[in-house]
Design a protein around this motif. Structure first.
Motif, PDB file in Angstrom:
ATOM      1  N   GLN A  47      -5.981   5.950  -1.031  1.00 57.99           N
ATOM      2  CA  GLN A  47      -6.587   5.824   0.155  1.00 57.99           C
ATOM      3  C   GLN A  47      -5.783   5.903   1.445  1.00 57.99           C
ATOM      4  O   GLN A  47      -4.735   5.475   1.617  1.00 57.99           O
ATOM      5  CB  GLN A  47      -7.007   4.096   0.215  1.00 57.99           C
ATOM      6  N   LYS A  61     -11.412  -5.821   7.735  1.00 55.16           N
ATOM      7  CA  LYS A  61     -12.699  -6.430   7.151  1.00 55.16           C
ATOM      8  C   LYS A  61     -12.388  -7.672   6.360  1.00 55.16           C
ATOM      9  O   LYS A  61     -12.960  -8.496   6.575  1.00 55.16           O
ATOM     10  CB  LYS A  61     -13.584  -5.687   6.100  1.00 55.16           C
ATOM     11  N   ALA A  62     -11.192  -7.827   5.889  1.00 53.62           N
ATOM     12  CA  ALA A  62     -11.026  -9.081   4.757  1.00 53.62           C
ATOM     13  C   ALA A  62     -10.503  -9.997   5.796  1.00 53.62           C
ATOM     14  O   ALA A  62     -10.693 -11.111   5.629  1.00 53.62           O
ATOM     15  CB  ALA A  62      -9.769  -8.386   3.934  1.00 53.62           C
ATOM     16  N   ASP A  82     -10.213  -1.516   5.850  1.00 57.49           N
ATOM     17  CA  ASP A  82     -10.402  -2.548   4.487  1.00 57.49           C
ATOM     18  C   ASP A  82      -9.788  -4.083   4.999  1.00 57.49           C
ATOM     19  O   ASP A  82     -10.150  -5.140   4.899  1.00 57.49           O
ATOM     20  CB  ASP A  82     -10.019  -2.205   3.543  1.00 57.49           C
ATOM     21  N   TRP A  83      -8.352  -3.852   5.480  1.00 52.54           N
ATOM     22  CA  TRP A  83      -7.489  -4.912   5.985  1.00 52.54           C
ATOM     23  C   TRP A  83      -8.427  -5.883   6.932  1.00 52.54           C
ATOM     24  O   TRP A  83      -8.387  -6.973   6.942  1.00 52.54           O
ATOM     25  CB  TRP A  83      -6.191  -4.569   6.292  1.00 52.54           C
ATOM     26  N   LYS A 106     -11.053   5.840  -3.263  1.00 54.33           N
ATOM     27  CA  LYS A 106      -9.644   5.033  -2.836  1.00 54.33           C
ATOM     28  C   LYS A 106      -8.385   4.873  -4.045  1.00 54.33           C
ATOM     29  O   LYS A 106      -7.366   4.867  -3.695  1.00 54.33           O
ATOM     30  CB  LYS A 106     -10.092   3.780  -2.379  1.00 54.33           C
ATOM     31  N   HIS A 131       0.851  -1.155   0.131  1.00 56.89           N
ATOM     32  CA  HIS A 131       0.110   0.093  -0.135  1.00 56.89           C
ATOM     33  C   HIS A 131       0.841   1.127   0.043  1.00 56.89           C
ATOM     34  O   HIS A 131       0.460   2.259  -0.736  1.00 56.89           O
ATOM     35  CB  HIS A 131      -0.912  -0.026   1.264  1.00 56.89           C
ATOM     36  N   ASP A 145     -18.591  -7.707  -2.130  1.00 57.18           N
ATOM     37  CA  ASP A 145     -18.006  -6.358  -2.719  1.00 57.18           C
ATOM     38  C   ASP A 145     -18.558  -5.123  -2.143  1.00 57.18           C
ATOM     39  O   ASP A 145     -17.933  -4.176  -1.803  1.00 57.18           O
ATOM     40  CB  ASP A 145     -18.689  -6.297  -4.173  1.00 57.18           C
ATOM     41  N   SER A 186      -8.469   4.402   6.406  1.00 52.47           N
ATOM     42  CA  SER A 186      -9.290   3.566   5.745  1.00 52.47           C
ATOM     43  C   SER A 186      -8.749   2.151   5.338  1.00 52.47           C
ATOM     44  O   SER A 186      -9.427   1.197   5.155  1.00 52.47           O
ATOM     45  CB  SER A 186      -9.620   4.260   4.257  1.00 52.47           C
ATOM     46  N   TRP A 187      -7.605   2.349   4.739  1.00 53.36           N
ATOM     47  CA  TRP A 187      -6.833   0.855   4.421  1.00 53.36           C
ATOM     48  C   TRP A 187      -6.785  -0.156   5.299  1.00 53.36           C
ATOM     49  O   TRP A 187      -7.264  -1.450   5.257  1.00 53.36           O
ATOM     50  CB  TRP A 187      -5.655   0.991   3.804  1.00 53.36           C
ATOM     51  N   PHE A 200     -16.418  -3.303   1.053  1.00 58.43           N
ATOM     52  CA  PHE A 200     -15.382  -2.692   0.638  1.00 58.43           C
ATOM     53  C   PHE A 200     -15.480  -1.283  -0.322  1.00 58.43           C
ATOM     54  O   PHE A 200     -14.711  -0.596  -0.180  1.00 58.43           O
ATOM     55  CB  PHE A 200     -14.289  -3.602  -0.020  1.00 58.43           C
ATOM     56  N   ASN A 201     -16.663  -1.574  -1.086  1.00 58.04           N
ATOM     57  CA  ASN A 201     -16.916  -0.123  -1.670  1.00 58.04           C
ATOM     58  C   ASN A 201     -18.375   0.055  -1.838  1.00 58.04           C
ATOM     59  O   ASN A 201     -18.988  -0.601  -1.652  1.00 58.04           O
ATOM     60  CB  ASN A 201     -16.215  -0.264  -3.190  1.00 58.04           C
TER      61      ASN A 201
END
Length: 364
Positions: A120, A131-132, A128-129, A225, A109, A181, A124-125, A184-185
């Motif tokens: 991003q 969440k994944a 997302d990490w 992002k 990143h 999807d 925020s990154w 994340f977006n």
């Protein structure tokens, strides 16, 4: 009437004359940008191969330092029931592996930010990490529990895993645009912000004959992002849809957007998704068989060091790490094969996209 046949030299002369009439368009990046692009390319190659090597080293460390064996022993001390042991062992192992891969993810990143590929922020990154990671923990725990059950119940567990994985792949493709999807977006109907563009795209839809109504055309807020331009098709059956990044609609003229739409439509018209699923199913049969044999050989040779003793060593919790190592090795060697098929499909979609907009765009 007999067709008129021209001598070969006449064809060549005519072709040369037509080609000479076409203006030669030469495009090159400014020197500074070219060097920057090459540098980014080298970083991406290094990260790609480096992450693969790092992943293999991490798995070997987890085995050789007996971290997986200790986690397995702890799970056995918590409960005597194997399926509950799996629910204790799997999420902790997956969390450990994710944390060990985090430095490379951070580096990736950082490079994306440095070269302007991403805008991003780190907060925020990392969200997302996280969440994944949660998705990986939930899905990975379920898959591991199923895998352990199959290994304990049958010597040909890899065959049963292959049978079970076929409907699972279709299910994942089906639910991906609905359940994953949007995590994340942000997505919104394309007609909501680009009604004129949707009308143009429907002209292409009429030529392709596929069923993508405006209700299945979506705009993704990628500009929150990313700086890149992209579009894609996703889903299968009732979840089939076309997604355009807002960076594309904001920066590309409508005729180029229509070509992109024609390209993406080509993936459906040419049945690339069913072909991809069929190819994956056929390939996974041999990959599972080879990985099972490779992992069994590793367990037999290094079982004592990795604490994999027993008649069925892969059925032990540590056996999953051995299997994951075997799958990682197989994935590295299979990547050129999958890339070859991907490039072939993309080339076909490019040709189809040009055909789809012929007569719709003034100068395709």
């Amino acid at each position: 009437m007999m067709p008129m046949v021209l001598p070969l030299g006449t064809h060549a002369a005519a072709s040369a004359g037509m080609l000479s009439a076409i203006p030669k368009l030469i495009y090159t990046l400014p020197r500074g940008e070219l060097e920057r692009a090459r540098s980014l390319y080298h970083w991406r190659i290094a990260l790609d191969f480096g992450s693969t090597l790092w992943g293999l080293l991490v798995l070997l460390a987890v085995l050789n330092f007996r971290w997986a064996a200790r986690l397995g022993a702890w799970a056995a001390s918590v409960t005597p029931k194997p399926w509950l042991q799996g629910l204790c062992f799997a999420p902790l192992l997956l969390l450990l592996l994710s944390l060990l891969h985090l430095p490379l993810a951070v580096l990736g990143h950082h490079i994306s930010l440095s070269y302007g590929q991403s805008i991003q922020g780190w907060a925020s990154w990392f969200l997302d990490w996280s969440k994944a990671l949660m998705l990986d923990l939930v899905s990975g725990t379920l898959v591991l529990s199923l895998l352990f059950a199959l290994i304990r119940s049958s010597r040909r567990w890899w065959l049963w895993l292959w049978v079970v994985s076929l409907p699972m792949q279709v299910f994942v493709i089906f639910v991906l645009p609905l359940a994953v999807d949007p995590i994340f977006n942000h997505f919104e109907p394309l007609a909501q912000t680009q009604p004129a563009l949707v009308q143009q795209l429907e002209r292409v839809v009429e030529r392709t004959g596929i069923s993508i109504p405006p209700s299945r055309m979506f705009l993704m807020k990628a500009s929150e992002k990313y700086n890149g331009i992209n579009a894609y098709v996703t889903g299968v059956g009732a979840t089939k849809r076309y997604v355009m990044w807002d960076t594309a609609t904001d920066r590309l003229p409508d005729d180029e957007v229509m070509f992109v739409f024609g390209h993406e439509s080509g993936h459906y018209v040419l049945k690339h998704i069913p072909k991809l699923i069929a190819g994956m199913c056929a390939g996974l049969f041999f990959i599972y068989w080879a990985c099972a044999a490779f992992a069994a050989g590793l367990a037999k040779r290094y079982g004592t060091r990795w604490r994999l003793e027993g008649d069925n060593p892969l059925a032990r919790r540590t056996g999953f790490v051995v299997l994951l190592f075997a799958v990682s090795v197989a994935g590295f060697f299979m990547e050129p094969v999958s890339n070859t098929f991907s490039r072939h499909f993309e080339h076909q979609a490019d040709v189809y996209g040009q055909e789809a907009i012929h007569g719709v765009v003034a100068d395709p």
